[in-house]
Scaffold this active site. Structure first.
Site, mmCIF file in Angstrom:
data_model
loop_
_atom_site.group_PDB
_atom_site.id
_atom_site.type_symbol
_atom_site.label_atom_id
_atom_site.label_comp_id
_atom_site.label_asym_id
_atom_site.label_seq_id
_atom_site.Cartn_x
_atom_site.Cartn_y
_atom_site.Cartn_z
ATOM 1 N N CYS A 1 67.030 5.051 37.880
ATOM 2 C CA CYS A 1 67.878 5.987 38.634
ATOM 3 C C CYS A 1 69.233 5.428 39.040
ATOM 4 O O CYS A 1 70.262 5.968 38.655
ATOM 5 C CB CYS A 1 67.126 6.487 39.856
ATOM 6 S SG CYS A 1 65.761 7.577 39.409
HETATM 7 N N1 LIG Z 1 61.651 8.061 38.472
HETATM 8 C C1 LIG Z 1 62.181 8.211 39.665
HETATM 9 O O1 LIG Z 1 62.023 7.382 40.554
HETATM 10 C C2 LIG Z 1 63.007 9.436 39.978
HETATM 11 C C3 LIG Z 1 63.321 9.731 41.308
HETATM 12 C C4 LIG Z 1 64.091 10.855 41.590
HETATM 13 C C5 LIG Z 1 64.569 11.652 40.573
HETATM 14 N N2 LIG Z 1 64.269 11.321 39.274
HETATM 15 C C6 LIG Z 1 64.796 12.191 38.220
HETATM 16 O O2 LIG Z 1 63.735 13.051 37.825
HETATM 17 C C7 LIG Z 1 63.770 13.280 36.430
HETATM 18 C C8 LIG Z 1 62.465 12.828 35.787
HETATM 19 O O3 LIG Z 1 62.354 11.433 35.989
HETATM 20 P P1 LIG Z 1 61.039 10.620 35.593
HETATM 21 O O4 LIG Z 1 61.265 9.206 36.000
HETATM 22 O O5 LIG Z 1 59.838 11.340 36.074
HETATM 23 O O6 LIG Z 1 61.121 10.728 34.014
HETATM 24 P P2 LIG Z 1 60.032 10.241 32.931
HETATM 25 O O7 LIG Z 1 60.822 9.785 31.770
HETATM 26 O O8 LIG Z 1 59.064 9.314 33.573
HETATM 27 O O9 LIG Z 1 59.260 11.585 32.571
HETATM 28 C C9 LIG Z 1 59.837 12.662 31.926
HETATM 29 C C10 LIG Z 1 58.742 13.375 31.137
HETATM 30 O O10 LIG Z 1 59.284 14.536 30.521
HETATM 31 C C11 LIG Z 1 58.627 14.699 29.283
HETATM 32 N N3 LIG Z 1 59.388 15.600 28.417
HETATM 33 C C12 LIG Z 1 60.525 15.363 27.737
HETATM 34 N N4 LIG Z 1 60.894 16.446 27.026
HETATM 35 C C13 LIG Z 1 59.974 17.400 27.272
HETATM 36 C C14 LIG Z 1 59.779 18.742 26.820
HETATM 37 N N5 LIG Z 1 60.633 19.311 25.985
HETATM 38 N N6 LIG Z 1 58.720 19.417 27.271
HETATM 39 C C15 LIG Z 1 57.836 18.856 28.120
HETATM 40 N N7 LIG Z 1 57.954 17.591 28.570
HETATM 41 C C16 LIG Z 1 59.003 16.874 28.148
HETATM 42 C C17 LIG Z 1 58.513 13.288 28.751
HETATM 43 O O11 LIG Z 1 57.534 13.188 27.719
HETATM 44 C C18 LIG Z 1 58.143 12.532 30.016
HETATM 45 O O12 LIG Z 1 56.745 12.446 30.173
HETATM 46 C C19 LIG Z 1 65.017 12.562 35.924
HETATM 47 O O13 LIG Z 1 66.096 13.435 35.915
HETATM 48 C C20 LIG Z 1 65.239 11.483 36.967
HETATM 49 O O14 LIG Z 1 66.586 11.071 37.053
HETATM 50 C C21 LIG Z 1 63.491 10.261 38.961
#
Ligand SMILES: NC(=O)c1ccc[n+]([C@@H]2O[C@H](COP(=O)([O-])OP(=O)(O)OC[C@H]3O[C@@H](n4cnc5c(N)ncnc54)[C@H](O)[C@@H]3O)[C@@H](O)[C@H]2O)c1
Length: 437
Positions: A267
């Protein structure tokens, strides 16, 4: 009311599991077949403390897992939690978001329901209004605010604390037009979390709140790292005493003042880069954030400088890197400073041995056989010219003279000051500590 969650990563899987555990009927969707298989069997595909047990409980309740967005047809709320990674030019990559939004658009065109689409993924200001909304309307042939709702709802959870933060968020931010759909989402959250402030605002403000939040946290880290570099030049100075003391000032607060090798993870680096890119595009000079980023990058340079001063050329030298995850209690290596350090050392021809209690499998996916991996710290540091502690794993607090007995040269760089009180029989350098005299 049924709830759909698209993207079962750290954010989506935590949210889906917590909601189902609280009695909601939830369908989680992902496209990664391997991931889905594990999740269906109650296995979390990454390491996140506490999530596995809540996932297992939720699967016994009403959490369904699917690869198909059309299974969300009867969902009243559809949360989008797919990744928004960084492109080479620093901008965020909206490919996954657009892909999902296209599919939701098709779903909307067929349904007689009026679902609310809620964007949890971190997106740059303007994305919901100017990218997501037009796609949804064009593909569905329907109108936002009338036939479906669209709300921006940025997420603030911390990896390693994902379950806790999903259960007890400090705030809920909802951005959108002030209509019945926004009110519905507000009601959903006030039922879910009592006494948590809910901020109702417009799309753009909700989107910038997320970037303001993360760039402020990154600023705190770079601030304390700058002070740490100054401390290193003051005999006997101790950055932790400085951080603890200034943290007692309520105007400053004690969190995010841990000096170290720089911020990493999925992030902060990408969000700081994205806000720099966005503000530059808008004609706003991002002097502060550029400095924050520069200080962050300098932290590795000072580790490299220390190595050079103490072991000369790194080519052919055995160096143990202790910790490859971007922080303890996770196996996440995305944008980890330790990964960047190892990459630089490998390029210079150093022989690297990586130790990490949880992230070795993810490290293997990056470095393959370019480095060696060890499960024990003692074996990792054996015959090494230097050991660099990069991640603050609790396990490293146990390092003692016995652990480092077989190092070729007893030289330790401790970027987390984790063994600073151990009186090790070694040349010892810690980020933020002045030389002892
Ligand atoms: N990880 C964190 O600590 C955190 C905290 C706050 C906000 N965020 C934000 O939240 C969002 C998600 O982050 P994350 O860390 O959970 O990401 P991640 O990469 O862990 O998970 C994303 C998931 O989306 C899936 N995906 C991708 N394309 C897809 C589709 N077409 N259909 C269905 N599923 C699909 C992927 O396979 C994956 O499992 C990002 O924008 C990130 O910046 C993350």
């Amino acid at each position: 009311m049924k709830i759909g969650i698209i993207g079962l990563g750290f954010v989506g899987l935590s949210f889906a599991s917590v909601l189902a555990s609280r009695g909601y009927s939830v369908i989680g969707v992902d496209i990664d077949k391997e991931k889905l298989k594990k999740i269906k069997n109650g296995m979390v595909p990454f390491y996140e403390p506490g999530l596995q047990s809540i996932l297992k409980k939720s699967l016994k309740k009403d959490l369904k897992i699917s690869s198909n967005i059309s299974d969300l047809e009867k969902c009243g709320l559809i949360f989008v939690t797919v990744g928004t990674p960084q492109k080479r030019n620093g901008e965020i990559d909206l490919t996954m978001v657009k892909n999902v939004i296209n599919k939701i658009g098709k779903l909307l065109s067929k349904t007689r329901h009026k679902p609310i689409i809620i964007i949890k993924s971190t997106v740059i200001p303007g994305t919901t209004q100017r990218v997501i909304l037009p796609i949804l309307q064009r593909i569905s042939g329907k109108k936002a605010g009338k036939d479906f709702g669209l709300v921006t709802n940025p997420e603030f959870l911390r990896e390693t604390m994902a379950v806790n933060d999903t259960l007890y968020p400090h705030v809920i931010v909802l951005g959108g037009d002030n209509n019945i759909f926004l009110k519905k989402v507000k009601r959903f959250y006030s039922n879910l979390h009592h006494n948590v402030p809910i901020v109702l605002t417009n799309y753009g403000t909700a989107e910038i709140i997320k970037y303001a939040n993360n760039s402020f946290l990154a600023t705190k880290i770079s601030f304390i790292n700058q002070i740490a570099s100054i401390c290193e030049e003051i005999p006997n100075a101790n950055i932790d005493d400085v951080a603890k003391t200034i943290g007692l000032d309520p105007r400053i607060g004690n969190l995010f003042l841990d000096a170290g090798p720089g911020y990493g993870g999925s992030c902060l680096p990408k969000d700081v880069k994205a806000i720099i890119g966005f503000s530059t595009k808008m004609g706003v000079n991002s002097t502060l954030f550029t400095a924050v980023e520069k200080i962050n990058e300098q932290q590795i340079n000072s580790i490299m400088k220390l190595l050079k001063q103490n072991i000369g050329k790194t080519q052919g030298k055995k160096i143990a890197v202790l910790g490859i995850a971007f922080k303890p209690e996770t196996d996440d290596t995305r944008d980890s400073v330790s990964v960047k350090l190892v990459s630089r050392l490998v390029k210079l021809g150093a022989k690297i041995i990586i130790h990490d209690p949880k992230a070795i499998e993810n490290a293997r996916k990056i470095f393959h056989d370019k480095v060696k991996y060890q499960k024990s710290v003692t074996l990792a540091v054996k015959d090494c010219q230097c050991a660099i502690i990069m991640t603050g794993w609790k396990e490293y607090e146990k390092i003692n003279n016995e652990t480092i007995k077989h190092m070729a040269k007893k030289f330790i760089i401790d970027s987390r000051r984790i063994v600073s009180n151990k009186n090790l029989n070694a040349k010892y350098f810690a980020i933020g500590l002045g030389q002892k005299i």
